[in-house]
Scaffold this active site. Sequence first.
Site, PDB file in Angstrom:
ATOM      1  N   ARG A  48      -3.978 -10.076   4.687  1.00 17.64           N
ATOM      2  CA  ARG A  48      -4.252  -9.896   3.359  1.00 17.64           C
ATOM      3  C   ARG A  48      -3.241  -9.548   2.582  1.00 17.64           C
ATOM      4  O   ARG A  48      -2.701  -8.170   2.707  1.00 17.64           O
ATOM      5  CB  ARG A  48      -5.457  -9.070   3.137  1.00 17.64           C
TER       6      ARG A  48
ATOM      7  N   LYS B 197       0.845  -1.172  -0.038  1.00 17.30           N
ATOM      8  CA  LYS B 197      -0.090   0.039  -0.011  1.00 17.30           C
ATOM      9  C   LYS B 197       0.785   1.320  -0.122  1.00 17.30           C
ATOM     10  O   LYS B 197       1.974   1.097   0.223  1.00 17.30           O
ATOM     11  CB  LYS B 197      -0.999  -0.067   1.250  1.00 17.30           C
TER      12      LYS B 197
END
Length: 285
Positions: free
Chosen positions: A261, A227
Amino acid sequence: MSEVLCGNASLDLEQPQVMGVLNVTPDSFSDGGELLDARGQPCRDVILERAAAMARDGAALLDIGGESTRPGARKVSEAEEMDRVLPVVEWLGELDVLISVDTTKPGVMREACASGAHLINDVNACRAAGALKVLKENSAGICLMHMQGEPATMQRRPRYDDVVAEVAGFLAERLSALEEAGISRERCLVDPGIGFGKTLEHNLALLAGLPALTALGVPVMVGVSRKSMIGTLTGKDAKGRVHASIAAALYAVMRGASILRVHDVAETCDALKVWRAIGARDVHA
Ligand code: 7PM
């Protein structure tokens, strides 16, 4: 014992588990459209190979997403999302791994469950009209994620007085809404939604404050893989964020996360193996 009920299966969370990301969108930022053909349809062989590799590498779950939640992404129609996701759910049924579908749409949730999905991963925490009714009518697990605003605009001006308290309060409210709708807490997970309407500071505060989420009494999922917070901290592009993502993931496990995740399943599972081996010898663990 810590576990989550997922349709006809249950996921053991006594040890932290890994969810591999399988994006079937044309514009996903780290595996951009490789899994779709020129007409936008999912490619069976490529997807099965990628999925089987993640299962072999140690993923307990695979998350199939057909609706990009990238900041500013174009909205996808329900029919288009179903065309992308449902065949994949069926193809992956032959693998020894649980299937999660990343969707906010009640119609997609219903059909995904009918096709054999074990978990619904909803970045909108089941706030869409009709979502609770669909989930009441099946037995899939449900991940409730926090997001401030909506994908198109959420990174413009994220603002909180106390990000940890506000995210925990929101997730507590959603757990109550599901319980009132007759959906057992044993099916639920919560997720702070790293990067969803949050600045770097907000993301860091949430990771440090994860115990406020584990206090809700259901397992916590965390997604930090590749991210932009990792990019901001390291200066690396998406493909160069693997190692730093694992540092953040292990930190999240240390603070109580049960499911990670991730895009890089093999690397994350290796890190968890080392983590577990040391933890097993730690008299304070
Ligand atoms: C662009 C920006 C593309 C962000 C994709 C993303 C999460 C999730 C996503 C998460 C749960 C990504 C995200 N992130 N579901 N879906 N938790 N539960 O990095 O953190 O894959 S999409």
